[in-house]
Design an enzyme around this catalytic site. Sequence first.
Site, PDB file in Angstrom:
ATOM      1  N   GLU A   1       0.825  -1.202   0.000  1.00  0.00           N
ATOM      2  CA  GLU A   1       0.000   0.000   0.000  1.00  0.00           C
ATOM      3  C   GLU A   1       0.859   1.253   0.000  1.00  0.00           C
ATOM      4  OE1 GLU A   1      -3.699   1.954   2.532  1.00  0.00           O
ATOM      5  OE2 GLU A   1      -2.288   0.625   3.555  1.00  0.00           O
TER       6      GLU A   1
ATOM      7  N   GLU B   1     -12.186   2.236   5.583  1.00  0.00           N
ATOM      8  CA  GLU B   1     -11.096   2.475   6.537  1.00  0.00           C
ATOM      9  C   GLU B   1     -11.070   3.969   6.863  1.00  0.00           C
ATOM     10  OE1 GLU B   1      -6.597   0.855   7.237  1.00  0.00           O
ATOM     11  OE2 GLU B   1      -6.901   2.117   5.475  1.00  0.00           O
TER      12      GLU B   1
END
Length: 257
Positions: A138, A235
Amino acid sequence: MRFSANLGFLWRELALPDAIRAAAAAGFSAVECHWPYDTPRAAIRAALDETGLPMLCLNTRPGDPAAGEFGLCALPGRELEARAAIDQSIAWAAALEVPQIHAMAGCARGPEAEAALAAALAYACLEAAPYGIGILIEPINPHDVPGYALASTAEAVAMIDRVAAPNLKLMFDCYHVQRAEGDVSARLQALMPLIGHVQVASVPDRGPPDHGELDYGHVFGLLDRLGHARPVGAEYRPGGPTGDSLGWMATFGAKGA
């Protein structure tokens, strides 16, 4: 759209098994978490079985957060610790039937860090493959985590190309991409073949995806047109009780699996 509750941010006041139950009651189609390792694995398994929710991903341990560590895989000299964290995450993912692991790179830059990260990811991909588990990396924006080893989608793509493992994919967090680079729609279209998971939050405050710079109505429509059928990870920081932050789910048509 279908959504996955990231239990690193949502229902943090609850024990992880109870957070899984809360996510199911709220209409989420899946869950994901950061670090489940301090919760008895059998209790997590029981909550997943009870609710019928899959857990989509979990993270490798970050190292020592008190020392500012945010992952181990790119830290030169920490290779044995990085491999131990990878081994632990694979064991948990296999036991809980979690299909993807986010291998946290950590805060290190330069050629040595890139070499360490490539070696750790190659190891992770090789060890995870027999279980059918994918590895995610990520890019994390430099405003939130200065010095992170992967600060842009271009750096992440270069690392995926370097490792060249079929089970290494990109975690595309729209919040991080917008803060670091912008042009989220074009990047989603260009990178979709490499994307293993998508996450969302408002920009710049990382709240629910119903305000801010990004038009998530457009983003979710684009994901649908691109054929992204997996649940999208929520998230975000709820800014209060998680249940009070969920109006966006009805707006964007969340439905159970």
